[in-house]
Design an enzyme around this catalytic site. Structure first.
Site, PDB file in Angstrom:
ATOM      1  N   LYS A 103       7.094  31.869 -15.670  1.00 38.90           N
ATOM      2  CA  LYS A 103       8.221  32.718 -15.273  1.00 38.90           C
ATOM      3  C   LYS A 103       9.488  31.955 -15.604  1.00 38.90           C
ATOM      4  CE  LYS A 103      10.167  36.048 -12.808  1.00 38.90           C
ATOM      5  NZ  LYS A 103      10.667  36.460 -14.131  1.00 38.90           N
ATOM      6  N   GLN A 124      12.341  24.592 -15.027  1.00 39.96           N
ATOM      7  CA  GLN A 124      11.926  25.823 -14.350  1.00 39.96           C
ATOM      8  C   GLN A 124      10.631  25.619 -13.573  1.00 39.96           C
ATOM      9  OE1 GLN A 124      13.892  28.844 -15.366  1.00 39.96           O
ATOM     10  NE2 GLN A 124      13.112  29.586 -13.426  1.00 39.96           N
ATOM     11  N   LYS A 127      11.593  24.061 -10.323  1.00 38.63           N
ATOM     12  CA  LYS A 127      12.399  25.013  -9.546  1.00 38.63           C
ATOM     13  C   LYS A 127      11.515  26.091  -8.934  1.00 38.63           C
ATOM     14  CE  LYS A 127      15.904  26.441 -11.791  1.00 38.63           C
ATOM     15  NZ  LYS A 127      16.799  27.134 -12.710  1.00 38.63           N
ATOM     16  N   LYS A 139      10.330  29.478 -20.430  1.00 39.89           N
ATOM     17  CA  LYS A 139      11.690  29.841 -20.853  1.00 39.89           C
ATOM     18  C   LYS A 139      11.601  30.318 -22.292  1.00 39.89           C
ATOM     19  CE  LYS A 139      15.933  29.883 -19.294  1.00 39.89           C
ATOM     20  NZ  LYS A 139      16.449  30.081 -17.934  1.00 39.89           N
ATOM     21  N   GLY A 178      16.283  37.451 -17.414  1.00 43.32           N
ATOM     22  CA  GLY A 178      17.524  37.224 -18.163  1.00 43.32           C
ATOM     23  C   GLY A 178      17.998  35.787 -18.042  1.00 43.32           C
ATOM     24  N   ASP A 179      18.997  35.448 -18.819  1.00 42.89           N
ATOM     25  CA  ASP A 179      19.698  34.161 -18.745  1.00 42.89           C
ATOM     26  C   ASP A 179      20.993  34.385 -19.528  1.00 42.89           C
ATOM     27  OD1 ASP A 179      19.399  31.201 -17.926  1.00 42.89           O
ATOM     28  OD2 ASP A 179      19.907  30.987 -20.021  1.00 42.89           O
ATOM     29  N   THR A 222      21.371  34.597  -7.856  1.00 42.83           N
ATOM     30  CA  THR A 222      21.594  33.199  -8.237  1.00 42.83           C
ATOM     31  C   THR A 222      22.912  32.690  -7.648  1.00 42.83           C
ATOM     32  OG1 THR A 222      20.397  33.643 -10.264  1.00 42.83           O
ATOM     33  CG2 THR A 222      21.630  31.584 -10.182  1.00 42.83           C
ATOM     34  N   ASN A 253      27.277  36.245 -14.867  1.00 41.20           N
ATOM     35  CA  ASN A 253      26.554  36.698 -13.686  1.00 41.20           C
ATOM     36  C   ASN A 253      26.615  35.678 -12.549  1.00 41.20           C
ATOM     37  OD1 ASN A 253      23.802  36.327 -12.209  1.00 41.20           O
ATOM     38  ND2 ASN A 253      23.972  38.500 -12.617  1.00 41.20           N
ATOM     39  N   SER A 392      13.520  37.149  -8.378  1.00 39.08           N
ATOM     40  CA  SER A 392      12.662  37.666  -9.470  1.00 39.08           C
ATOM     41  C   SER A 392      11.202  37.678  -9.023  1.00 39.08           C
ATOM     42  CB  SER A 392      12.774  36.779 -10.709  1.00 39.08           C
ATOM     43  OG  SER A 392      13.878  37.143 -11.473  1.00 39.08           O
TER      44      SER A 392
HETATM   45  P1  NDP Z   1      26.142  34.695 -18.533  1.00 40.76           P
HETATM   46  O1  NDP Z   1      25.814  34.920 -19.955  1.00 40.76           O
HETATM   47  O2  NDP Z   1      26.286  35.865 -17.622  1.00 40.76           O
HETATM   48  O3  NDP Z   1      27.493  33.833 -18.431  1.00 40.76           O
HETATM   49  C1  NDP Z   1      27.622  32.582 -19.034  1.00 40.76           C
HETATM   50  C2  NDP Z   1      29.031  32.089 -18.807  1.00 40.76           C
HETATM   51  O4  NDP Z   1      29.117  30.746 -19.254  1.00 40.76           O
HETATM   52  C3  NDP Z   1      30.073  32.873 -19.582  1.00 40.76           C
HETATM   53  O5  NDP Z   1      31.251  32.919 -18.842  1.00 40.76           O
HETATM   54  C4  NDP Z   1      30.238  32.025 -20.843  1.00 40.76           C
HETATM   55  O6  NDP Z   1      31.478  32.173 -21.494  1.00 40.76           O
HETATM   56  C5  NDP Z   1      30.128  30.639 -20.251  1.00 40.76           C
HETATM   57  N1  NDP Z   1      29.726  29.672 -21.283  1.00 40.76           N
HETATM   58  C6  NDP Z   1      28.637  29.725 -22.079  1.00 40.76           C
HETATM   59  N2  NDP Z   1      28.624  28.664 -22.910  1.00 40.76           N
HETATM   60  C7  NDP Z   1      29.728  27.936 -22.603  1.00 40.76           C
HETATM   61  C8  NDP Z   1      30.276  26.736 -23.084  1.00 40.76           C
HETATM   62  N3  NDP Z   1      29.670  26.055 -24.069  1.00 40.76           N
HETATM   63  N4  NDP Z   1      31.431  26.270 -22.520  1.00 40.76           N
HETATM   64  C9  NDP Z   1      32.018  26.960 -21.525  1.00 40.76           C
HETATM   65  N5  NDP Z   1      31.551  28.105 -21.020  1.00 40.76           N
HETATM   66  C10 NDP Z   1      30.424  28.587 -21.552  1.00 40.76           C
HETATM   67  O7  NDP Z   1      25.054  33.658 -17.979  1.00 40.76           O
HETATM   68  P2  NDP Z   1      24.596  33.405 -16.471  1.00 40.76           P
HETATM   69  O8  NDP Z   1      25.760  33.505 -15.568  1.00 40.76           O
HETATM   70  O9  NDP Z   1      23.400  34.230 -16.234  1.00 40.76           O
HETATM   71  O10 NDP Z   1      24.095  31.884 -16.565  1.00 40.76           O
HETATM   72  C11 NDP Z   1      24.963  30.764 -16.348  1.00 40.76           C
HETATM   73  C12 NDP Z   1      24.128  29.527 -16.088  1.00 40.76           C
HETATM   74  O11 NDP Z   1      23.289  29.732 -14.937  1.00 40.76           O
HETATM   75  C13 NDP Z   1      23.172  29.104 -17.215  1.00 40.76           C
HETATM   76  O12 NDP Z   1      23.049  27.695 -17.200  1.00 40.76           O
HETATM   77  C14 NDP Z   1      21.855  29.724 -16.773  1.00 40.76           C
HETATM   78  O13 NDP Z   1      20.730  29.055 -17.359  1.00 40.76           O
HETATM   79  C15 NDP Z   1      21.934  29.482 -15.274  1.00 40.76           C
HETATM   80  N6  NDP Z   1      21.065  30.331 -14.466  1.00 40.76           N
HETATM   81  C16 NDP Z   1      21.191  31.693 -14.512  1.00 40.76           C
HETATM   82  C17 NDP Z   1      20.389  32.480 -13.699  1.00 40.76           C
HETATM   83  C18 NDP Z   1      20.582  33.950 -13.598  1.00 40.76           C
HETATM   84  O14 NDP Z   1      20.000  34.558 -12.680  1.00 40.76           O
HETATM   85  N7  NDP Z   1      21.388  34.583 -14.437  1.00 40.76           N
HETATM   86  C19 NDP Z   1      19.312  31.883 -12.871  1.00 40.76           C
HETATM   87  C20 NDP Z   1      19.337  30.441 -12.823  1.00 40.76           C
HETATM   88  C21 NDP Z   1      20.165  29.720 -13.643  1.00 40.76           C
HETATM   89  P3  NDP Z   1      31.587  32.929 -22.912  1.00 40.76           P
HETATM   90  O15 NDP Z   1      31.665  34.382 -22.563  1.00 40.76           O
HETATM   91  O16 NDP Z   1      32.819  32.382 -23.533  1.00 40.76           O
HETATM   92  O17 NDP Z   1      30.345  32.579 -23.693  1.00 40.76           O
END
Ligand code: NDP
Length: 460
Positions: A103, A124, A127, A139, A178-179, A222, A253, A392
């Site tokens: 997962k 993961q 976690k 993943k 998603g991610d 999250t 997100n 999830s």
């Molecule tokens: P989203 O795609 O919704 O958002 C990602 C955000 O991070 C955007 O604002 C993006 O900006 C920014 N970003 C991406 N790359 C960079 C970078 N190199 N420098 C600065 N900002 C950056 O992703 P999530 O919110 O879902 O995920 C965020 C983190 O949380 C990740 O590490 C993910 O693995 C982790 N995570 C997410 C979960 C979930 O339920 N969604 C669960 C557990 C962990 P831009 O639009 O400019 O790309």
């Protein structure tokens, strides 16, 4: 003659094992710095713990845990709106299913490669174990950039991706979610294609729309879970969330829901960001502003800089990260390695009390060391952001039973789950003296269950 205490002898032995072990990991995984970094972070806390537990050494548990069960790697051809054929690379890393079906999320981002997905799948596994649910670690994703693509292009890409992926996943085998770059739109397209190819309506993906088997609270889980964990850390140390000034990075997100829950718990979220720069609101973002950012990012797919054009109390800092802002707590919520050692030192100097990693591995090793050495409470990603995969897991349970729980029930389950994870970290992360080492606590608590299950299976 120097007589070593038992503890010092164990420390010296663990250091020697760790160096030898990491040399092997580096040799077997060349050119995979993120994966090596994640393995080091876990192994450096596990070796001292297992120094006097021979069963883990005899069974080569850490060596076996650092090899994925399998990696699937495939071509994803699709056609853009101009009729050009485009090709991306798709992956699924099925890391460890000792305690349940694989997962973990799917990431669509140009930076995606095997090293990043192996680091994420490895993390993961620990976690998912921490959530207390029967789920293993995996993943996947593709080096596809959904940014700037039309809905039809994203749909065609997702359909092509699932046309290969479908044969490797299943509700009892591997359940992706998603991610980064994979939200409700992408999950909808992928689930639709899975259903069409297999003629089965089963919980094979999580993060689905509420109309077709999704769970309430999954979108928020999250970010909300991260704030519950931060609150638990502050309360454990005798404080609370009320009035805390918090810097948050990202505006996706995780970041927007973290900001929303921070506000609900009485704290002040001062920053948000994207890869272009960060926005700062000295008053703390309010709910209207957070909703506006959600719409900006999820519907209009715009840039965070636009927030400063819309609201007069918001400043935009182009090309910068938010870590120079003076705060009580920091919650990096964007991506891996977004806080380096110098930034961490600056945050310590500015008086940060707690750091909670809501993104996966957002702090470089030097930053983690700087926080822990300075006595800053440091919540590692595998504990702080486990609420997402936790809900999830609850989506999988609801799908199997063909039921849908209400929001209050799920919020309660999430809050309790984060409380239980916090307690496990305290149990395994408390030395006789000194503050809780949450990193050590999370790694050991996640490790024990998976390792013991692997030992029960014999050498497989
Ligand atoms: P989203 O795609 O919704 O958002 C990602 C955000 O991070 C955007 O604002 C993006 O900006 C920014 N970003 C991406 N790359 C960079 C970078 N190199 N420098 C600065 N900002 C950056 O992703 P999530 O919110 O879902 O995920 C965020 C983190 O949380 C990740 O590490 C993910 O693995 C982790 N995570 C997410 C979960 C979930 O339920 N969604 C669960 C557990 C962990 P831009 O639009 O400019 O790309």
């Amino acid at each position: 003659m120097v007589i070593m205490s038992k503890k010092h002898a164990n420390d010296a032995k663990s250091k020697e094992y760790l160096d030898r072990y990491m040399a092997g990991v580096e040799k077997r995984n060349p050119g995979e710095p993120e994966f090596q970094q994640a393995v080091f972070e876990v192994a450096s806390t596990i070796f001292p713990y297992i120094a006097d537990k021979p069963e883990y050494h005899e069974n080569q548990i850490l060596e076996r845990m650092a090899e994925p069960d399998r990696v699937v790697y495939f071509r994803v051809p699709w056609t853009d709106d101009a009729g050009n054929v485009r090709t991306n690379r798709g992956f699924r890393v099925q890391f460890n299913n000792a305690i349940g079906p694989y997962k973990g999320g799917l990431r669509f981002h140009p930076s995606v490669n095997l090293s990043i997905l192996k680091f994420l799948g490895y993390e993961q596994t620990f976690k998912n174990s921490l959530t207390g649910l029967p789920i293993g670690g995996g993943k996947g994703g593709a080096n596809f950039n959904p940014k700037g693509k039309s809905d039809n292009e994203v749909m065609r890409f997702c359909q092509s991706f699932v046309t290969e992926l479908y044969r490797h996943i299943g509700e009892d085998t591997d359940v992706p979610a998603g991610d980064i770059g994979v939200g409700a739109r992408e999950i909808g397209y992928m689930f639709g294609q899975y259903k069409r190819i297999t003629n089965r309506f089963v919980g094979v993906l999580t993060g689905k729309g509420l109309e077709f088997g999704g769970s309430k609270m999954r979108t928020e889980a999250t970010g909300y879970g991260a704030m519950f964990f931060l609150r638990n850390m502050l309360e454990h140390a005798g404080g609370g969330m009320e009035g805390m000034r918090i810097s948050i990075s990202g505006s996706g997100n995780v970041a927007t829901h973290a900001a929303e829950k921070a506000l609900q718990l009485g704290a002040k979220p001062l920053t948000l960001s994207d890869s272009g720069g960060f926005v700062y609101c000295a008053d703390g973002f309010n709910q209207e502003q957070i909703d506006w950012v959600k719409e900006l990012k999820n519907v209009r797919r715009g840039r965070i800089s636009e927030t400063a054009d819309e609201f007069s109390n918001v400043e935009y800092h182009d090309g910068k990260r938010p870590w120079g802002v003076e705060v009580d707590c920091a919650v990096p919520s964007a991506t891996q390695n977004e806080v380096n050692g110098e930034e961490a030192a600056m945050m310590v100097k500015n008086g940060v009390k707690a750091v909670a990693e809501a993104a996966n591995m957002p702090c470089e090793q030097a930053a983690v060391d700087a926080f822990i050495e300075a006595g800053v409470m440091f919540g590692p990603a595998k504990a702080v952001n486990a609420g997402g995969v936790g809900v999830s897991g609850l989506e999988m349970s609801q799908n199997s039973a063909r039921i849908a729980w209400d929001e209050d029930h799920l919020r309660g389950l999430l809050e309790n789950m984060m409380g239980d994870i916090h307690e496990s970290c305290v149990r395994y992360g408390t030395e006789k003296i000194g503050p809780v080492n949450y990193l050590r606590g999370a790694n050991i608590a996640g490790f024990v269950k998976v390792a013991d299950a692997m030992i029960s299976y014999g050498h497989v």
